[in-house]
Design a protein around this motif. Sequence first.
Motif, PDB file in Angstrom:
ATOM      1  N   ALA A  26       0.830  -1.207   0.000  1.00  0.00           N
ATOM      2  CA  ALA A  26       0.000   0.000   0.000  1.00  0.00           C
ATOM      3  C   ALA A  26       0.865   1.257   0.000  1.00  0.00           C
ATOM      4  CB  ALA A  26      -0.932  -0.012   1.212  1.00  0.00           C
ATOM      5  N   MET A  27       1.942   1.248   0.798  1.00  0.00           N
ATOM      6  CA  MET A  27       2.835   2.406   0.823  1.00  0.00           C
ATOM      7  C   MET A  27       3.492   2.615  -0.535  1.00  0.00           C
ATOM      8  SD  MET A  27       2.532   3.709   3.796  1.00  0.00           S
ATOM      9  CE  MET A  27       3.918   4.832   3.771  1.00  0.00           C
ATOM     10  N   SER A  28       3.847   1.496  -1.178  1.00  0.00           N
ATOM     11  CA  SER A  28       4.447   1.612  -2.505  1.00  0.00           C
ATOM     12  C   SER A  28       3.446   2.174  -3.512  1.00  0.00           C
ATOM     13  CB  SER A  28       4.946   0.237  -2.963  1.00  0.00           C
ATOM     14  OG  SER A  28       5.444   0.293  -4.276  1.00  0.00           O
ATOM     15  N   VAL A  29       2.181   1.700  -3.429  1.00  0.00           N
ATOM     16  CA  VAL A  29       1.143   2.209  -4.333  1.00  0.00           C
ATOM     17  C   VAL A  29       0.919   3.700  -4.103  1.00  0.00           C
ATOM     18  CG1 VAL A  29      -1.323   2.093  -4.850  1.00  0.00           C
ATOM     19  CG2 VAL A  29       0.008  -0.009  -4.642  1.00  0.00           C
ATOM     20  N   ILE A  30       0.859   4.096  -2.831  1.00  0.00           N
ATOM     21  CA  ILE A  30       0.638   5.511  -2.510  1.00  0.00           C
ATOM     22  C   ILE A  30       1.792   6.366  -3.023  1.00  0.00           C
ATOM     23  CG2 ILE A  30       0.519   7.136  -0.585  1.00  0.00           C
ATOM     24  CD1 ILE A  30      -1.020   4.959   0.949  1.00  0.00           C
ATOM     25  N   LYS A  31       3.012   5.879  -2.819  1.00  0.00           N
ATOM     26  CA  LYS A  31       4.181   6.637  -3.270  1.00  0.00           C
ATOM     27  C   LYS A  31       4.163   6.799  -4.790  1.00  0.00           C
ATOM     28  CE  LYS A  31       9.252   6.478  -3.056  1.00  0.00           C
ATOM     29  NZ  LYS A  31       9.488   6.382  -4.503  1.00  0.00           N
ATOM     30  N   ASN A  32       3.889   5.691  -5.491  1.00  0.00           N
ATOM     31  CA  ASN A  32       3.859   5.759  -6.957  1.00  0.00           C
ATOM     32  C   ASN A  32       2.716   6.648  -7.447  1.00  0.00           C
ATOM     33  OD1 ASN A  32       6.049   4.025  -7.135  1.00  0.00           O
ATOM     34  ND2 ASN A  32       4.758   2.191  -7.233  1.00  0.00           N
ATOM     35  N   ALA A  33       1.548   6.549  -6.762  1.00  0.00           N
ATOM     36  CA  ALA A  33       0.408   7.371  -7.170  1.00  0.00           C
ATOM     37  C   ALA A  33       0.710   8.850  -6.979  1.00  0.00           C
ATOM     38  CB  ALA A  33      -0.827   6.973  -6.365  1.00  0.00           C
ATOM     39  N   ARG A  34       1.331   9.172  -5.859  1.00  0.00           N
ATOM     40  CA  ARG A  34       1.670  10.572  -5.605  1.00  0.00           C
ATOM     41  C   ARG A  34       2.651  11.088  -6.654  1.00  0.00           C
ATOM     42  NH1 ARG A  34       3.847  11.477   0.214  1.00  0.00           N
ATOM     43  NH2 ARG A  34       1.691  10.864   0.677  1.00  0.00           N
ATOM     44  N   GLU A  35       3.647  10.261  -6.976  1.00  0.00           N
ATOM     45  CA  GLU A  35       4.622  10.675  -7.988  1.00  0.00           C
ATOM     46  C   GLU A  35       3.967  10.817  -9.358  1.00  0.00           C
ATOM     47  OE1 GLU A  35       7.631   7.727  -7.775  1.00  0.00           O
ATOM     48  OE2 GLU A  35       8.538   8.502  -5.917  1.00  0.00           O
ATOM     49  N   ASP A  36       3.017   9.903  -9.672  1.00  0.00           N
ATOM     50  CA  ASP A  36       2.329   9.996 -10.964  1.00  0.00           C
ATOM     51  C   ASP A  36       1.507  11.275 -11.057  1.00  0.00           C
ATOM     52  OD1 ASP A  36       3.427   7.611 -11.676  1.00  0.00           O
ATOM     53  OD2 ASP A  36       1.646   6.407 -11.199  1.00  0.00           O
ATOM     54  N   VAL A  37       0.792  11.606  -9.972  1.00  0.00           N
ATOM     55  CA  VAL A  37      -0.026  12.826  -9.980  1.00  0.00           C
ATOM     56  C   VAL A  37       0.849  14.054 -10.166  1.00  0.00           C
ATOM     57  CG1 VAL A  37      -1.523  14.291  -8.577  1.00  0.00           C
ATOM     58  CG2 VAL A  37      -1.889  11.821  -8.635  1.00  0.00           C
ATOM     59  N   LEU A  38       1.939  14.114  -9.404  1.00  0.00           N
ATOM     60  CA  LEU A  38       2.822  15.276  -9.504  1.00  0.00           C
ATOM     61  C   LEU A  38       3.433  15.384 -10.897  1.00  0.00           C
ATOM     62  CD1 LEU A  38       4.658  15.141  -6.047  1.00  0.00           C
ATOM     63  CD2 LEU A  38       2.842  16.695  -6.760  1.00  0.00           C
ATOM     64  N   ALA A  39       3.875  14.235 -11.427  1.00  0.00           N
ATOM     65  CA  ALA A  39       4.482  14.261 -12.758  1.00  0.00           C
ATOM     66  C   ALA A  39       3.471  14.706 -13.813  1.00  0.00           C
ATOM     67  CB  ALA A  39       5.040  12.878 -13.101  1.00  0.00           C
ATOM     68  N   GLU A  40       2.229  14.195 -13.699  1.00  0.00           N
ATOM     69  CA  GLU A  40       1.199  14.555 -14.671  1.00  0.00           C
ATOM     70  C   GLU A  40       0.862  16.046 -14.587  1.00  0.00           C
ATOM     71  OE1 GLU A  40      -1.352  13.527 -17.802  1.00  0.00           O
ATOM     72  OE2 GLU A  40       0.137  12.289 -16.742  1.00  0.00           O
ATOM     73  N   VAL A  41       0.715  16.531 -13.353  1.00  0.00           N
ATOM     74  CA  VAL A  41       0.377  17.948 -13.174  1.00  0.00           C
ATOM     75  C   VAL A  41       1.504  18.841 -13.671  1.00  0.00           C
ATOM     76  CG1 VAL A  41      -0.058  19.726 -11.446  1.00  0.00           C
ATOM     77  CG2 VAL A  41      -1.235  17.524 -11.296  1.00  0.00           C
ATOM     78  N   GLU A  42       2.748  18.484 -13.329  1.00  0.00           N
ATOM     79  CA  GLU A  42       3.875  19.325 -13.733  1.00  0.00           C
ATOM     80  C   GLU A  42       4.050  19.335 -15.246  1.00  0.00           C
ATOM     81  OE1 GLU A  42       7.239  17.925 -11.614  1.00  0.00           O
ATOM     82  OE2 GLU A  42       6.568  18.700  -9.667  1.00  0.00           O
ATOM     83  N   SER A  43       3.913  18.166 -15.871  1.00  0.00           N
ATOM     84  CA  SER A  43       4.074  18.127 -17.329  1.00  0.00           C
ATOM     85  C   SER A  43       2.964  18.917 -18.027  1.00  0.00           C
ATOM     86  CB  SER A  43       4.077  16.680 -17.813  1.00  0.00           C
ATOM     87  OG  SER A  43       2.833  16.053 -17.533  1.00  0.00           O
ATOM     88  N   THR A  44       1.738  18.784 -17.511  1.00  0.00           N
ATOM     89  CA  THR A  44       0.629  19.530 -18.113  1.00  0.00           C
ATOM     90  C   THR A  44       0.811  21.028 -17.908  1.00  0.00           C
ATOM     91  OG1 THR A  44      -0.829  17.654 -17.650  1.00  0.00           O
ATOM     92  CG2 THR A  44      -1.874  19.748 -18.191  1.00  0.00           C
ATOM     93  N   THR A  45       1.280  21.402 -16.713  1.00  0.00           N
ATOM     94  CA  THR A  45       1.522  22.825 -16.431  1.00  0.00           C
ATOM     95  C   THR A  45       2.562  23.399 -17.390  1.00  0.00           C
ATOM     96  OG1 THR A  45       0.974  22.473 -14.098  1.00  0.00           O
ATOM     97  CG2 THR A  45       2.217  24.460 -14.652  1.00  0.00           C
ATOM     98  N   SER A  46       3.652  22.665 -17.577  1.00  0.00           N
ATOM     99  CA  SER A  46       4.706  23.139 -18.484  1.00  0.00           C
ATOM    100  C   SER A  46       4.178  23.287 -19.906  1.00  0.00           C
ATOM    101  CB  SER A  46       5.888  22.165 -18.458  1.00  0.00           C
ATOM    102  OG  SER A  46       6.435  22.080 -17.164  1.00  0.00           O
ATOM    103  N   LEU A  47       3.377  22.318 -20.335  1.00  0.00           N
ATOM    104  CA  LEU A  47       2.834  22.368 -21.692  1.00  0.00           C
ATOM    105  C   LEU A  47       1.891  23.556 -21.866  1.00  0.00           C
ATOM    106  CD1 LEU A  47       2.444  21.130 -24.500  1.00  0.00           C
ATOM    107  CD2 LEU A  47       0.641  19.666 -23.509  1.00  0.00           C
ATOM    108  N   VAL A  48       1.013  23.755 -20.886  1.00  0.00           N
ATOM    109  CA  VAL A  48       0.044  24.855 -20.989  1.00  0.00           C
ATOM    110  C   VAL A  48       0.754  26.199 -20.983  1.00  0.00           C
ATOM    111  CG1 VAL A  48      -1.806  26.026 -19.743  1.00  0.00           C
ATOM    112  CG2 VAL A  48      -1.881  23.551 -20.064  1.00  0.00           C
ATOM    113  N   ILE A  49       1.748  26.350 -20.107  1.00  0.00           N
ATOM    114  CA  ILE A  49       2.488  27.618 -20.061  1.00  0.00           C
ATOM    115  C   ILE A  49       3.171  27.883 -21.395  1.00  0.00           C
ATOM    116  CG2 ILE A  49       4.470  28.755 -19.004  1.00  0.00           C
ATOM    117  CD1 ILE A  49       3.669  27.503 -16.361  1.00  0.00           C
ATOM    118  N   HIS A  50       3.721  26.840 -21.990  1.00  0.00           N
ATOM    119  CA  HIS A  50       4.369  26.997 -23.294  1.00  0.00           C
ATOM    120  C   HIS A  50       3.355  27.440 -24.348  1.00  0.00           C
ATOM    121  CE1 HIS A  50       7.189  26.282 -26.558  1.00  0.00           C
ATOM    122  NE2 HIS A  50       6.244  25.540 -27.167  1.00  0.00           N
ATOM    123  N   LEU A  51       2.173  26.837 -24.347  1.00  0.00           N
ATOM    124  CA  LEU A  51       1.147  27.206 -25.322  1.00  0.00           C
ATOM    125  C   LEU A  51       0.659  28.631 -25.095  1.00  0.00           C
ATOM    126  CD1 LEU A  51      -0.954  23.895 -25.452  1.00  0.00           C
ATOM    127  CD2 LEU A  51       0.631  24.764 -27.187  1.00  0.00           C
TER     128      LEU A  51
END
Length: 458
Positions: A26-51
């Motif tokens: 469960a801790m591993s799932v939570i850690k991976n989920a948190r990293e996935d959310v952050l990575a998705e948000v950061e990548s989308t933020t960078s893309l939107v700012i560029h556009l």
Amino acid sequence: MKSLSLQTKLHLIISLLLVGLLLSWAMSVIKNAREDVLAEVESTTSLVIHLLDAEIAHYMTDFGWLNRGGDGKITIFRLEQLVNIRHLKIDFFDNNGHLRESNRSVRVVHDGEDPPEWFVKLLDISSVLQEPKRKNIILNGRFIGELVITPDPTFELREIWDDTAGLLAIVGLFGLSVLVFVYLAVRSTFQPVKQIIHGLNQIEHGEYQSRLPSFEQVELREISDKFNRMASTLEQSIRNNHRLTQQIIHLQEEERKKLARDLHDEIGQYLTAVHIDASAMVAAKKLTVARESAQAIASITRQMMFTIQDLLARLRPRVLDELGLSLALTELIHHWQDRHRSVIVVNVISSDLLQPDESVSVTVYRILQECLTNISKHAAANKVTIEVANREEGLYMAIEDDGRGFDPSAQSRGYGLAGMQERVEGLRGRMQIKSIPGQGTRIEVQFTQAGTFGEAAT
């Protein structure tokens, strides 16, 4: 934990291990989920700012964007068209702080269920998300508004929950299945242990005929075999003890009868004769008659002394105290040989025998006495060899004859041999009887150093 059974402890340990593994997963799932959310948000933020930067650069040279929308509002970035950007909330505020555009101006219907509150708190995404990004929009040196880009992990959390909920159900069912399997396996494994405990309880309550079945497991089958052999040995020992107790009682009664008979037949006759002679002395009118009666009394009392000494020797061999073990055994052999001159006796008794404990000395003396008695009564031997010596293990004695022999396994071998063996074993010694009908008998006795040895006998 000390009061818990081994079966319960195993269940508890396995359950804790399984819970630990599930928590780690469960801790591993939570850690991976948190990293996935952050990575998705950061990548989308960078893309939107560029556009948006590209859009702003375009607006700096093209004023065609100053078109009014159908509702009379001026649309600059057309943010309502970015409604599919789910991980970001993009708002444009004019120079007066009024909201002019937003990609969330149109309500979007989302598939799936919202994640439960505990799941959101467990991920704790809000604590690691970046602060909203703010970008001032300046046109021809004039501030016209501000873009605010706020991370919004709601959609990503919903997707993660949809994936995790099914996986949690599968893992939960798997864990429950493992616990049930372990419970049944441990219960089946410990069933023989309960049978062993039941067998031990039966032995404790005197049911020595109790036996265990042969188990499938190799280790438990070995325990079962050893338990059954132990129970058989114990049952035989108890049976032998009962038989020996009866034999001892019988021997005691026989010895008492013999002692009473000897006292009556011999001492009684002597006392009667003394009484008659003493009465004759009292009634005598001549000195010669009185002298003869006195001489008769002296002779009778001397015979009484010898008889009493023989009786005392049977009760307790005083010669052991006076001469020591080596000379006492030698004297016993000489007296026996005087009465059986046709038998050749080879006497190999060490002259420097260590003086053992009193009980060992008496036992050795009695064994030799019993063996010589049996040889004279039953063996019809022509030669007897007697060896008594010190060995590394302790005192050793062997008596061998070339007589008739007998079957040592026969139950009717007599009280004497059984009593001797019991006395030897009681002193932590070993007694071995070797005999074949028609080929003589050899009896070996070995005492260990458990007896208290003193100085060499003199």
